[in-house]
Scaffold this motif. Structure first.
Motif, mmCIF file in Angstrom:
data_model
loop_
_atom_site.group_PDB
_atom_site.id
_atom_site.type_symbol
_atom_site.label_atom_id
_atom_site.label_comp_id
_atom_site.label_asym_id
_atom_site.label_seq_id
_atom_site.Cartn_x
_atom_site.Cartn_y
_atom_site.Cartn_z
ATOM 1 N N UNK A 1 0.816 -1.209 0.000
ATOM 2 C CA UNK A 1 0.000 0.000 0.000
ATOM 3 C C UNK A 1 0.852 1.263 0.000
ATOM 4 N N UNK A 2 1.977 1.208 0.693
ATOM 5 C CA UNK A 2 2.856 2.371 0.780
ATOM 6 C C UNK A 2 4.260 1.993 0.328
ATOM 7 N N UNK A 3 4.874 2.912 -0.361
ATOM 8 C CA UNK A 3 6.265 2.691 -0.744
ATOM 9 C C UNK A 3 7.153 2.850 0.494
ATOM 10 N N UNK A 4 8.380 2.386 0.395
ATOM 11 C CA UNK A 4 9.321 2.501 1.510
ATOM 12 C C UNK A 4 9.537 3.967 1.891
ATOM 13 N N UNK A 5 9.622 4.845 0.895
ATOM 14 C CA UNK A 5 9.828 6.274 1.184
ATOM 15 C C UNK A 5 8.638 6.849 1.943
ATOM 16 N N UNK A 6 7.426 6.456 1.553
ATOM 17 C CA UNK A 6 6.240 6.940 2.270
ATOM 18 C C UNK A 6 6.189 6.406 3.693
ATOM 19 N N UNK A 7 6.581 5.145 3.882
ATOM 20 C CA UNK A 7 6.617 4.582 5.234
ATOM 21 C C UNK A 7 7.617 5.347 6.094
ATOM 22 N N UNK A 8 8.781 5.638 5.524
ATOM 23 C CA UNK A 8 9.800 6.387 6.277
ATOM 24 C C UNK A 8 9.307 7.795 6.610
ATOM 25 N N UNK A 9 8.575 8.395 5.679
ATOM 26 C CA UNK A 9 8.048 9.733 5.914
ATOM 27 C C UNK A 9 7.036 9.710 7.062
ATOM 28 N N UNK A 10 6.181 8.715 7.092
ATOM 29 C CA UNK A 10 5.198 8.591 8.173
ATOM 30 C C UNK A 10 5.908 8.366 9.504
ATOM 31 N N UNK A 11 6.915 7.489 9.516
ATOM 32 C CA UNK A 11 7.676 7.250 10.741
ATOM 33 C C UNK A 11 8.328 8.538 11.237
ATOM 34 N N UNK A 12 8.915 9.286 10.312
ATOM 35 C CA UNK A 12 9.587 10.537 10.666
ATOM 36 C C UNK A 12 8.586 11.542 11.238
ATOM 37 N N UNK A 13 7.421 11.606 10.649
ATOM 38 C CA UNK A 13 6.398 12.535 11.135
ATOM 39 C C UNK A 13 5.877 12.134 12.513
ATOM 40 N N UNK B 1 17.031 16.624 17.145
ATOM 41 C CA UNK B 1 17.365 17.412 15.960
ATOM 42 C C UNK B 1 18.496 16.780 15.162
ATOM 43 N N UNK B 2 19.479 16.241 15.862
ATOM 44 C CA UNK B 2 20.570 15.556 15.161
ATOM 45 C C UNK B 2 20.047 14.304 14.454
ATOM 46 N N UNK B 3 19.237 13.514 15.157
ATOM 47 C CA UNK B 3 18.626 12.318 14.576
ATOM 48 C C UNK B 3 17.799 12.673 13.343
ATOM 49 N N UNK B 4 16.963 13.691 13.482
ATOM 50 C CA UNK B 4 16.078 14.083 12.387
ATOM 51 C C UNK B 4 16.874 14.563 11.180
ATOM 52 N N UNK B 5 17.931 15.314 11.417
ATOM 53 C CA UNK B 5 18.754 15.797 10.306
ATOM 54 C C UNK B 5 19.395 14.629 9.560
ATOM 55 N N UNK B 6 19.913 13.659 10.295
ATOM 56 C CA UNK B 6 20.572 12.504 9.662
ATOM 57 C C UNK B 6 19.561 11.647 8.906
ATOM 58 N N UNK B 7 18.439 11.328 9.549
ATOM 59 C CA UNK B 7 17.407 10.500 8.904
ATOM 60 C C UNK B 7 16.827 11.208 7.687
ATOM 61 N N UNK B 8 16.623 12.510 7.792
ATOM 62 C CA UNK B 8 16.080 13.271 6.660
ATOM 63 C C UNK B 8 17.038 13.255 5.476
ATOM 64 N N UNK B 9 18.321 13.406 5.756
ATOM 65 C CA UNK B 9 19.324 13.391 4.679
ATOM 66 C C UNK B 9 19.384 12.012 4.029
ATOM 67 N N UNK B 10 19.392 10.962 4.842
ATOM 68 C CA UNK B 10 19.461 9.596 4.313
ATOM 69 C C UNK B 10 18.255 9.273 3.439
ATOM 70 N N UNK B 11 17.063 9.702 3.862
ATOM 71 C CA UNK B 11 15.834 9.358 3.146
ATOM 72 C C UNK B 11 15.405 10.393 2.104
ATOM 73 N N UNK B 12 16.189 11.445 1.916
ATOM 74 C CA UNK B 12 15.890 12.427 0.882
ATOM 75 C C UNK B 12 14.797 13.413 1.233
#
Length: 111
Positions: A4-16, A60-71
């Motif tokens: 139902x969701x692509x990996x990028x969408x799943x990561x985006x939901x997790x991040x949110x 903030x450090x975690x979010x910056x790293x995860x955001x960079x890795x996942x685009x």
């Protein structure tokens, strides 16, 4: 089987979800601090202040790293993260301005 969701969408939901948890944690912590713990804005620092700011800095450090890795990384996010980290780092390293920092956190997380 179709996903139902692509990996990028799943990561985006997790991040949110982590971002929502972070925002609620800061809102509740800052409200508790301002209305319950802070008696004097010039008093010595306590463990609660350092814990909340260190946990937030870590997020903030975690979010910056995860955001960079996942685009998901954007310039506005970079500015927000750097500004917050510099402020948090100053407060924790110098052991001052905690009251003002918690007032700002409360205002920002309330909006």
């Amino acid at each position: 089987k179709r996903e139902l969701l692509s990996l990028k969408n799943k990561r985006d939901i997790q991040k949110r979800l982590v971002s929502i948890f972070h925002g609620l944690f800061l809102f509740i912590s800052s409200a508790y601090y301002l209305y319950g713990l802070s008696e004097d804005s010039m008093k010595d620092t306590n463990k609660f202040e350092k814990f909340v700011l260190t946990a937030s800095f870590s997020y903030f450090m975690f979010d910056a790293i995860i955001s960079k890795i996942n685009g998901f990384f954007e310039l506005t996010m970079l500015i927000h993260h750097v500004t917050a980290c510099v402020g948090y780092y100053y407060c924790v390293s110098q052991s001052e301005c905690f009251y003002q920092c918690f007032m700002a956190i409360f205002c920002f997380e309330s909006s």
